[in-house]
Design a protein around this motif. Structure first.
Motif: not given
Length: 202
Positions: A156-170
């Protein structure tokens, strides 16, 4: 696209980003209490999608992704939750992102990653016993091992990932794959056993 939703002229706007490919997603604020033994409340999100990930070997793999996230979650597991007689484990201000990835071309190949942080974790309910942790950070990166014993993990250092954690948060998952398989926790711990043995520190 505006879609008519029932009578009265109400509409729903379809504005999903097509660059994400096929997508199944749900998010919201959840409050669950199971017989006062386990309770959790906070923002949650689930997403199933397709993506391309980068392995620690540099190879890129097309995968089916399942992500589960939570933000600002408070949880309790034990007896008499929410009362002065509570006995069990309490977590507060907890965020986490869980990623499960499976190779589209070889369903036997799977990778699992977890990143979490918690404001505090503590055992409550026994006078004279203190077991707690503050500013706890957890990172887990589990890989897939082939028949020759070679293990790969997602980098994930080469390609990070945004994980949704709520209606407005990641949460950004950015664990360095060059560290290989990883299970790591850091934080500040306070332990006091009936004033007979105590330790506090990082």
């Amino acid at each position: 696209i505006e879609v008519l939703a029932g009578t009265g002229g109400k509409t729903i706007t379809l504005d999903i980003d097509g660059s994400k490919g096929e997508l199944l997603e749900a998010s919201g604020n959840l409050n669950v209490n199971i017989f006062n033994f386990f309770s959790v409340n906070g923002g949650f999100a689930f997403r199933k999608s397709s993506d391309t990930v980068t392995l620690d070997t540099g190879d890129q793999v097309d995968v089916e992704l399942l992500t589960i996230g939570a933000s600002d979650v408070n949880a309790f597991a034990g007896l008499n939750g929410g009362s002065a007689d509570a006995l069990g484990l309490a977590l507060s201000d907890t965020d986490f992102g869980l990623v499960i990835a499976g190779d589209k071309l070889d369903t036997a190949r799977k990778w699992t990653t977890l990143k979490a942080s918690s404001g505090s974790i503590g055992f409550v309910g026994i006078d004279g016993l203190t077991v707690s942790a503050e500013s706890l950070s957890v990172e887990i990166n589990r890989g897939w091992t082939d028949a020759d014993g070679n293990t790969t993990v997602i980098d994930y250092k080469a390609q990070s990932l945004e994980v949704k954690t709520g209606p407005e948060t990641t949460m950004t998952v950015d664990i360095d794959g060059s560290e290989g398989e990883l299970i790591r926790a850091t934080g500040n711990v306070h332990l006091n056993i009936f004033n007979f043995f105590g330790v506090k520190g990082s």
